[in-house]
Scaffold this active site. Structure first.
Site, mmCIF file in Angstrom:
data_model
loop_
_atom_site.group_PDB
_atom_site.id
_atom_site.type_symbol
_atom_site.label_atom_id
_atom_site.label_comp_id
_atom_site.label_asym_id
_atom_site.label_seq_id
_atom_site.Cartn_x
_atom_site.Cartn_y
_atom_site.Cartn_z
ATOM 1 N N HIS A 196 0.824 -1.244 -0.132
ATOM 2 C CA HIS A 196 -0.150 0.144 -0.023
ATOM 3 C C HIS A 196 0.954 1.280 -0.022
ATOM 4 O O HIS A 196 0.455 2.361 -0.218
ATOM 5 C CB HIS A 196 -0.901 0.010 1.208
ATOM 6 C CG HIS A 196 -2.140 0.618 0.782
ATOM 7 N ND1 HIS A 196 -2.585 1.664 -0.196
ATOM 8 C CD2 HIS A 196 -3.349 0.818 1.629
ATOM 9 C CE1 HIS A 196 -3.817 2.041 0.060
ATOM 10 N NE2 HIS A 196 -4.225 1.843 0.925
ATOM 11 N N ASP A 200 -2.548 2.201 -4.455
ATOM 12 C CA ASP A 200 -3.705 2.391 -3.672
ATOM 13 C C ASP A 200 -4.823 1.312 -4.035
ATOM 14 O O ASP A 200 -4.600 0.708 -4.907
ATOM 15 C CB ASP A 200 -4.180 3.576 -3.957
ATOM 16 C CG ASP A 200 -3.161 4.625 -3.599
ATOM 17 O OD1 ASP A 200 -2.474 4.727 -2.422
ATOM 18 O OD2 ASP A 200 -3.078 6.032 -3.995
#
Length: 225
Positions: A196, A200
């Site tokens: 992450h 995204d």
């Protein structure tokens, strides 16, 4: 622990300690892929001397999705994001000594049959304990198939320094809604674990949607769509 298991443990712990790992799920109707395989597997075996499996189709579909969402094929180096202009797919293979991930190199330049041949070759080398260091070094994206052992769902762990790994799972017949009607279809859950820090949720979800569309409409793979 033997040397391989110790090295696997070190790398998995490194992954857990380094990446901000998140997993996103989707599901795919495998009807079209299974029909394609059933229709052509005998011809492929006769002409190319290789069994047509699902992994080569998943690799090909993943390549298409990675081209659409290139950050999933990228990696972090220091404070930089490095985008790869090639796709080397690590394919997880279970061996008596542990899980290894030999690499199908330049998968983006290979046909489905060529990928299938290379997977078969790497799998045989892994089972015979003949994998060389160059067979395992590198890779930009990993695919792991827990479905062969009956796994319904899981969250695969990143193969550092890669930023994403796709988990395939068991194909199970389930009741689904198709054109407002309930039908029984062979369904598979897909899991994409990703870092992450650079990927995204939008990119991860879009990647899985591209993958799902390709597998449910495999003619798209032939047309490079």
């Amino acid at each position: 622990m033997n040397r391989m298991r110790k090295r696997i443990a070190e790398r998995l712990k490194e992954s857990q300690n380094t990446a901000a790992t998140l997993t996103t799920f989707n599901e795919v109707d495998m009807s079209a892929v299974m029909e394609l395989r059933s229709k052509f597997k005998d011809e492929v075996l006769e002409k190319h001397n290789v069994k047509l499996g699902f992994m080569s189709l998943f690799v090909t579909a993943s390549v298409r999705a990675l081209k659409q969402i290139p950050v999933v094929n990228a990696r972090i180096e220091g404070d930089n994001i490095v985008y790869n202009d090639f796709v080397d797919v690590s394919v997880a293979v279970a061996t008596p000594k542990g899980l290894v991930t030999p690499i199908v190199r330049n998968a983006d330049k290979m046909s489905i049959v060529e990928i299938e041949k290379e997977i078969a070759n790497l799998g045989a080398k892994a089972r015979d304990n003949k994998l060389a260091l160059e067979d395992l070094s590198g890779g930009t994206f990993t695919i792991s198939n827990g479905g062969v052992f009956g796994s319904m769902m899981g969250t695969p762990i990143l193969n550092m320094p890669q930023s994403a790994i796709l988990g395939m799972h068991a194909i199970k017949k389930r009741a689904v809604v198709v054109n407002d009607k309930i039908e029984i279809r062979p369904m598979m859950y897909l899991a994409l674990s990703y870092d992450h820090r650079i990927i995204d949720g939008r990119e991860a979800t879009t990647f899985l949607v591209h993958l799902k569309n390709s597998l449910e409409n495999p003619s798209r793979l032939m047309l490079d769509l």
